[in-house]
Design an enzyme around this catalytic site. Sequence first.
Site, PDB file in Angstrom:
ATOM      1  N   HIS A 162      47.150  45.460  31.108  1.00  0.00           N
ATOM      2  CA  HIS A 162      48.474  44.928  30.632  1.00  0.00           C
ATOM      3  C   HIS A 162      49.425  45.970  29.895  1.00  0.00           C
ATOM      4  CE1 HIS A 162      45.993  40.979  30.784  1.00  0.00           C
ATOM      5  NE2 HIS A 162      46.528  41.160  31.851  1.00  0.00           N
ATOM      6  N   HIS A 176      46.797  37.490  41.938  1.00  0.00           N
ATOM      7  CA  HIS A 176      45.611  36.761  41.395  1.00  0.00           C
ATOM      8  C   HIS A 176      46.017  36.418  39.968  1.00  0.00           C
ATOM      9  CE1 HIS A 176      44.175  38.828  44.908  1.00  0.00           C
ATOM     10  NE2 HIS A 176      43.014  38.044  44.815  1.00  0.00           N
ATOM     11  N   SER A 188      48.387  38.127  32.589  1.00  0.00           N
ATOM     12  CA  SER A 188      49.586  38.908  33.178  1.00  0.00           C
ATOM     13  C   SER A 188      50.881  38.181  33.505  1.00  0.00           C
ATOM     14  CB  SER A 188      49.023  39.813  34.451  1.00  0.00           C
ATOM     15  OG  SER A 188      48.331  38.621  35.305  1.00  0.00           O
ATOM     16  N   GLU A 203      47.439  31.422  42.388  1.00  0.00           N
ATOM     17  CA  GLU A 203      46.014  31.303  41.754  1.00  0.00           C
ATOM     18  C   GLU A 203      45.274  30.276  42.571  1.00  0.00           C
ATOM     19  OE1 GLU A 203      43.918  32.779  39.633  1.00  0.00           O
ATOM     20  OE2 GLU A 203      42.623  31.143  40.148  1.00  0.00           O
ATOM     21  N   ASP A 244      46.391  31.707  48.667  1.00  0.00           N
ATOM     22  CA  ASP A 244      45.845  33.079  48.568  1.00  0.00           C
ATOM     23  C   ASP A 244      46.731  33.972  48.210  1.00  0.00           C
ATOM     24  OD1 ASP A 244      43.922  34.907  49.422  1.00  0.00           O
ATOM     25  OD2 ASP A 244      44.580  35.194  51.360  1.00  0.00           O
ATOM     26  N   GLY A 245      46.247  34.812  47.369  1.00  0.00           N
ATOM     27  CA  GLY A 245      47.175  36.064  46.815  1.00  0.00           C
ATOM     28  C   GLY A 245      47.503  37.034  47.801  1.00  0.00           C
ATOM     29  N   ASP A 281      45.048  41.802  41.362  1.00  0.00           N
ATOM     30  CA  ASP A 281      43.959  41.720  40.270  1.00  0.00           C
ATOM     31  C   ASP A 281      42.925  40.849  40.472  1.00  0.00           C
ATOM     32  OD1 ASP A 281      42.848  42.120  37.833  1.00  0.00           O
ATOM     33  OD2 ASP A 281      44.142  40.563  36.717  1.00  0.00           O
TER      34      ASP A 281
HETATM   35  N1  SAM Z   1      45.939  38.671  36.529  1.00  0.00           N
HETATM   36  C1  SAM Z   1      45.071  37.720  35.490  1.00  0.00           C
HETATM   37  C2  SAM Z   1      45.584  38.601  34.233  1.00  0.00           C
HETATM   38  O1  SAM Z   1      45.773  39.762  34.128  1.00  0.00           O
HETATM   39  O2  SAM Z   1      45.494  37.741  33.072  1.00  0.00           O
HETATM   40  C3  SAM Z   1      43.766  37.960  35.559  1.00  0.00           C
HETATM   41  C4  SAM Z   1      43.376  37.253  37.064  1.00  0.00           C
HETATM   42  S1  SAM Z   1      41.520  37.284  37.261  1.00  0.00           S
HETATM   43  C5  SAM Z   1      40.904  39.081  37.141  1.00  0.00           C
HETATM   44  C6  SAM Z   1      41.517  36.796  39.116  1.00  0.00           C
HETATM   45  C7  SAM Z   1      41.839  35.664  39.496  1.00  0.00           C
HETATM   46  O3  SAM Z   1      42.035  35.576  40.856  1.00  0.00           O
HETATM   47  C8  SAM Z   1      41.000  34.523  39.315  1.00  0.00           C
HETATM   48  O4  SAM Z   1      41.484  33.449  38.121  1.00  0.00           O
HETATM   49  C9  SAM Z   1      40.468  33.735  40.510  1.00  0.00           C
HETATM   50  O5  SAM Z   1      40.378  32.467  40.448  1.00  0.00           O
HETATM   51  C10 SAM Z   1      41.872  34.286  41.021  1.00  0.00           C
HETATM   52  N2  SAM Z   1      41.419  34.447  42.568  1.00  0.00           N
HETATM   53  C11 SAM Z   1      40.593  34.651  43.398  1.00  0.00           C
HETATM   54  N3  SAM Z   1      40.719  34.859  44.677  1.00  0.00           N
HETATM   55  C12 SAM Z   1      41.925  34.507  44.833  1.00  0.00           C
HETATM   56  C13 SAM Z   1      42.719  34.765  46.030  1.00  0.00           C
HETATM   57  N4  SAM Z   1      42.305  34.958  47.297  1.00  0.00           N
HETATM   58  N5  SAM Z   1      44.034  34.337  45.940  1.00  0.00           N
HETATM   59  C14 SAM Z   1      44.799  34.068  44.727  1.00  0.00           C
HETATM   60  N6  SAM Z   1      43.827  33.954  43.539  1.00  0.00           N
HETATM   61  C15 SAM Z   1      42.424  34.398  43.731  1.00  0.00           C
END
Ligand code: SAM
Length: 280
Positions: free
Chosen positions: A19, A42, A100, A118, A143-144, A164
Amino acid sequence: MLSYRHSFHAGNHADVLKHTVQSLIIEALKEKEKPFLYLDTHAGAGRYQLSGEHAERTGEYLEGIGRIWQQDDLPAELEPYMNVIRHFNRSESLRYYPGSPLIARQLLREQDSLFLTELHPSDYPLLRQEFQKDERARVERADGYQQLKSKLPPVSRRGLVLIDPPYEIKSDYQAVVSGISEGYKRFATGTYALWYPVVLRQQIKRMVHDLEATGIRKILQIELAVRPDSDQRGMTASGMIVINPPWKLEAQMNNVLPWLHSKLVPAGTGHTLINWIVPE
Ligand code: SAM
């Protein structure tokens, strides 16, 4: 498989590094009036309660944001990030950690926009709720990685893409590289910030090698390790790989990284690293 919940880890040393870099990139983009897109592939839940069961169970934030938020010798580079932390914690105690998307929400201007994805069935509704009244933002349960194809380039032709993933499935180490490669084909002038954990160093070496093989240039790596590399379970370090970093970022991180390491790791173990994987 979606077992990862960021609420167990919010505010840990890896979040502090991630961050800090995210906020410095956003501040640099704000130096021009022209709007930009913040794309968070993500995004997580957005807001994390540090007195909640999840955060208390691991206590990770105590060795992360807990170690720095009340220091009185903060380097100037940490001000934008720390202002957001203070915004969410008006009292003496640290109760909330902004993820984030909320850091971006606080730092972005009226003319900028956010696109957040998400997948988790519990975290997605929390995230959507956070942004219900924010007209700059779109939040989707999607999907991200797909967004790197469908949402780029942004109309404004300026932007930060934060990638992320939780790396709970091994294929994430390859998926991030092919995702970036797809995004870059469409939007070569964008800034891409990829977070990675060091659990097994070999996985990161392979990922970096795959990234070099894409032919993309201007790739800066920033890493903070709390322990030496190990083949035991657990994350010993984390890093950010930034493609097309703002020109000041390297110098800013050179200033702030030793300070962060000294506060986050009082025992002095581990290391810091700032390295061009591929220069200009
Ligand atoms: N970026 C956030 C932050 O810094 O506050 C933290 C994100 S966390 C490390 C990863 C997230 O990705 C999780 O909440 C998970 O549910 C989500 N996730 C997993 N696979 C994903 C995908 N294919 N597309 C979108 N989100 C996904």
